[in-house]
Design a protein around this motif. Structure first.
Motif, PDB file in Angstrom:
ATOM      1  N   ALA A 115       0.824  -1.218   0.000  1.00 34.16           N
ATOM      2  CA  ALA A 115       0.000   0.000   0.000  1.00 34.16           C
ATOM      3  C   ALA A 115       0.853   1.261   0.000  1.00 34.16           C
ATOM      4  O   ALA A 115       0.538   2.231  -0.697  1.00 34.16           O
ATOM      5  CB  ALA A 115      -0.944  -0.010   1.195  1.00 34.16           C
ATOM      6  N   GLU A 116       1.929   1.263   0.758  1.00 32.16           N
ATOM      7  CA  GLU A 116       2.795   2.447   0.819  1.00 32.16           C
ATOM      8  C   GLU A 116       3.438   2.723  -0.539  1.00 32.16           C
ATOM      9  O   GLU A 116       3.444   3.857  -1.012  1.00 32.16           O
ATOM     10  CB  GLU A 116       3.874   2.247   1.886  1.00 32.16           C
ATOM     11  CG  GLU A 116       4.784   3.438   2.049  1.00 32.16           C
ATOM     12  CD  GLU A 116       5.858   3.212   3.109  1.00 32.16           C
ATOM     13  OE1 GLU A 116       6.878   3.899   3.043  1.00 32.16           O
ATOM     14  OE2 GLU A 116       5.672   2.349   3.990  1.00 32.16           O
ATOM     15  N   ASP A 117       3.964   1.681  -1.178  1.00 31.91           N
ATOM     16  CA  ASP A 117       4.584   1.860  -2.494  1.00 31.91           C
ATOM     17  C   ASP A 117       3.543   2.206  -3.555  1.00 31.91           C
ATOM     18  O   ASP A 117       3.790   3.037  -4.433  1.00 31.91           O
ATOM     19  CB  ASP A 117       5.364   0.610  -2.902  1.00 31.91           C
ATOM     20  CG  ASP A 117       6.630   0.430  -2.073  1.00 31.91           C
ATOM     21  OD1 ASP A 117       7.104   1.414  -1.460  1.00 31.91           O
ATOM     22  OD2 ASP A 117       7.139  -0.703  -2.032  1.00 31.91           O
ATOM     23  N   ALA A 118       2.374   1.589  -3.476  1.00 33.58           N
ATOM     24  CA  ALA A 118       1.295   1.908  -4.425  1.00 33.58           C
ATOM     25  C   ALA A 118       0.919   3.380  -4.314  1.00 33.58           C
ATOM     26  O   ALA A 118       0.751   4.067  -5.329  1.00 33.58           O
ATOM     27  CB  ALA A 118       0.075   1.024  -4.161  1.00 33.58           C
ATOM     28  N   ALA A 119       0.814   3.888  -3.091  1.00 34.48           N
ATOM     29  CA  ALA A 119       0.472   5.305  -2.887  1.00 34.48           C
ATOM     30  C   ALA A 119       1.529   6.214  -3.498  1.00 34.48           C
ATOM     31  O   ALA A 119       1.203   7.216  -4.148  1.00 34.48           O
ATOM     32  CB  ALA A 119       0.312   5.590  -1.395  1.00 34.48           C
ATOM     33  N   LYS A 120       2.798   5.871  -3.312  1.00 32.14           N
ATOM     34  CA  LYS A 120       3.888   6.673  -3.894  1.00 32.14           C
ATOM     35  C   LYS A 120       3.828   6.652  -5.423  1.00 32.14           C
ATOM     36  O   LYS A 120       3.999   7.689  -6.072  1.00 32.14           O
ATOM     37  CB  LYS A 120       5.246   6.146  -3.422  1.00 32.14           C
ATOM     38  CG  LYS A 120       5.542   6.430  -1.973  1.00 32.14           C
ATOM     39  CD  LYS A 120       6.864   5.797  -1.560  1.00 32.14           C
ATOM     40  CE  LYS A 120       7.099   5.957  -0.074  1.00 32.14           C
ATOM     41  NZ  LYS A 120       8.300   5.225   0.367  1.00 32.14           N
ATOM     42  N   LEU A 121       3.588   5.481  -5.993  1.00 34.72           N
ATOM     43  CA  LEU A 121       3.528   5.360  -7.456  1.00 34.72           C
ATOM     44  C   LEU A 121       2.333   6.129  -8.023  1.00 34.72           C
ATOM     45  O   LEU A 121       2.458   6.838  -9.029  1.00 34.72           O
ATOM     46  CB  LEU A 121       3.466   3.882  -7.851  1.00 34.72           C
ATOM     47  CG  LEU A 121       4.738   3.080  -7.575  1.00 34.72           C
ATOM     48  CD1 LEU A 121       4.453   1.585  -7.653  1.00 34.72           C
ATOM     49  CD2 LEU A 121       5.854   3.472  -8.536  1.00 34.72           C
ATOM     50  N   ILE A 122       1.182   5.988  -7.389  1.00 30.37           N
ATOM     51  CA  ILE A 122      -0.021   6.688  -7.860  1.00 30.37           C
ATOM     52  C   ILE A 122       0.180   8.196  -7.768  1.00 30.37           C
ATOM     53  O   ILE A 122      -0.134   8.935  -8.708  1.00 30.37           O
ATOM     54  CB  ILE A 122      -1.266   6.238  -7.073  1.00 30.37           C
ATOM     55  CG1 ILE A 122      -1.614   4.794  -7.418  1.00 30.37           C
ATOM     56  CG2 ILE A 122      -2.449   7.156  -7.351  1.00 30.37           C
ATOM     57  CD1 ILE A 122      -2.640   4.160  -6.488  1.00 30.37           C
ATOM     58  N   LYS A 136      -3.631   8.078 -16.236  1.00 33.49           N
ATOM     59  CA  LYS A 136      -4.669   7.522 -15.362  1.00 33.49           C
ATOM     60  C   LYS A 136      -4.074   6.371 -14.565  1.00 33.49           C
ATOM     61  O   LYS A 136      -3.177   5.659 -15.034  1.00 33.49           O
ATOM     62  CB  LYS A 136      -5.863   7.016 -16.174  1.00 33.49           C
ATOM     63  CG  LYS A 136      -6.604   8.108 -16.904  1.00 33.49           C
ATOM     64  CD  LYS A 136      -7.407   8.932 -15.964  1.00 33.49           C
ATOM     65  CE  LYS A 136      -8.236   9.947 -16.733  1.00 33.49           C
ATOM     66  NZ  LYS A 136      -8.741  11.007 -15.872  1.00 33.49           N
ATOM     67  N   THR A 137      -4.602   6.162 -13.357  1.00 38.38           N
ATOM     68  CA  THR A 137      -4.071   5.113 -12.492  1.00 38.38           C
ATOM     69  C   THR A 137      -5.155   4.110 -12.102  1.00 38.38           C
ATOM     70  O   THR A 137      -6.307   4.462 -11.906  1.00 38.38           O
ATOM     71  CB  THR A 137      -3.463   5.724 -11.212  1.00 38.38           C
ATOM     72  OG1 THR A 137      -4.456   6.502 -10.542  1.00 38.38           O
ATOM     73  CG2 THR A 137      -2.255   6.598 -11.544  1.00 38.38           C
ATOM     74  N   PHE A 138      -4.733   2.859 -12.026  1.00 38.33           N
ATOM     75  CA  PHE A 138      -5.580   1.746 -11.586  1.00 38.33           C
ATOM     76  C   PHE A 138      -4.893   1.087 -10.414  1.00 38.33           C
ATOM     77  O   PHE A 138      -3.701   0.783 -10.473  1.00 38.33           O
ATOM     78  CB  PHE A 138      -5.705   0.683 -12.690  1.00 38.33           C
ATOM     79  CG  PHE A 138      -6.633   1.002 -13.810  1.00 38.33           C
ATOM     80  CD1 PHE A 138      -7.754   0.211 -14.049  1.00 38.33           C
ATOM     81  CD2 PHE A 138      -6.377   2.062 -14.680  1.00 38.33           C
ATOM     82  CE1 PHE A 138      -8.602   0.474 -15.107  1.00 38.33           C
ATOM     83  CE2 PHE A 138      -7.224   2.334 -15.744  1.00 38.33           C
ATOM     84  CZ  PHE A 138      -8.346   1.545 -15.957  1.00 38.33           C
ATOM     85  N   ILE A 139      -5.639   0.835  -9.353  1.00 41.67           N
ATOM     86  CA  ILE A 139      -5.154  -0.008  -8.276  1.00 41.67           C
ATOM     87  C   ILE A 139      -5.817  -1.361  -8.501  1.00 41.67           C
ATOM     88  O   ILE A 139      -7.031  -1.423  -8.723  1.00 41.67           O
ATOM     89  CB  ILE A 139      -5.428   0.592  -6.875  1.00 41.67           C
ATOM     90  CG1 ILE A 139      -4.586  -0.095  -5.825  1.00 41.67           C
ATOM     91  CG2 ILE A 139      -6.877   0.625  -6.524  1.00 41.67           C
ATOM     92  CD1 ILE A 139      -3.116   0.188  -5.922  1.00 41.67           C
ATOM     93  N   VAL A 140      -5.040  -2.433  -8.522  1.00 37.00           N
ATOM     94  CA  VAL A 140      -5.516  -3.726  -9.003  1.00 37.00           C
ATOM     95  C   VAL A 140      -5.372  -4.801  -7.932  1.00 37.00           C
ATOM     96  O   VAL A 140      -4.307  -4.950  -7.319  1.00 37.00           O
ATOM     97  CB  VAL A 140      -4.726  -4.149 -10.264  1.00 37.00           C
ATOM     98  CG1 VAL A 140      -5.205  -5.500 -10.783  1.00 37.00           C
ATOM     99  CG2 VAL A 140      -4.830  -3.083 -11.350  1.00 37.00           C
TER     100      VAL A 140
END
Length: 179
Positions: free
Chosen positions: A39-46, A54-58
């Motif tokens: 979640a932390e890395d996903a937040a940084k990437l988004i 556009k961003t997708f969380i999968v």
């Protein structure tokens, strides 16, 4: 045509996707995936991608992605959750499910191309085709199905890593088929 590259894990991969003209980038929070980001890395990437692509969380379930879901443009899961930005991923005809996008994975996560059923035409205006797509087969798939967009992950990888040349060939093939 809308083109998404999924399974990105670095800022450099986002930069490449933007440079090549991809419309969306996907970040996988399904732990068994080799493309998993927490979640932390996903937040940084988004956050890094916002305003550029556009961003997708999968994930498979909403529980997997809920920590970063509020940041992404789309939430791609395989369950019918009540979200205005749901990218519902399924391999079944479920027309009663409300969703912004319908993601059909012909390979069911295996990365092996298996073609697409006729009933997908009912979703055409919000359909993202995926599953085993690569630079060599995506043009034919796009011509046959005429979806809203195409989604790729392993089809643009070499040795499990996103490859710039394959990413370029993929988007060029999609754009060339979109007549």
């Amino acid at each position: 045509m809308f083109v998404k590259v999924c399974g990105l894990k670095t800022f450099e991969q986002i930069d490449k996707a933007v440079e090549l003209g991809y419309d969306a980038a996907g970040f996988v929070m399904h732990k068994p995936s080799r493309r998993y980001v927490n979640a932390e890395d996903a937040a940084k990437l988004i956050t890094y991608a916002q305003g550029r692509i556009k961003t997708f969380i999968v994930g498979v379930s909403f529980d997997e992605v809920k920590e970063a879901a509020h940041l992404a443009d789309y939430v791609q899961v395989s369950e019918a959750v009540n979200l205005p930005n749901l990218a519902y991923a399924s391999d079944r005809d479920e027309r009663d499910t409300e969703c912004a996008l319908f993601v059909y994975d012909a390979s069911r996560g295996s990365g092996i191309y298996k073609g697409f059923p006729e009933w997908l035409s009912a979703y055409r205006d919000k359909l993202l085709i995926s599953g085993g797509l690569n630079p060599g087969n995506v043009a034919d798939a796009v011509k046959a199905v005429r979806p809203f967009g195409a989604d790729v992950s392993s089809g643009v990888e070499k040795d499990g890593v996103k490859d710039y040349e394959l990413m370029k060939k993929f988007i060029d093939a999609v754009r060339g088929a979109d007549i």
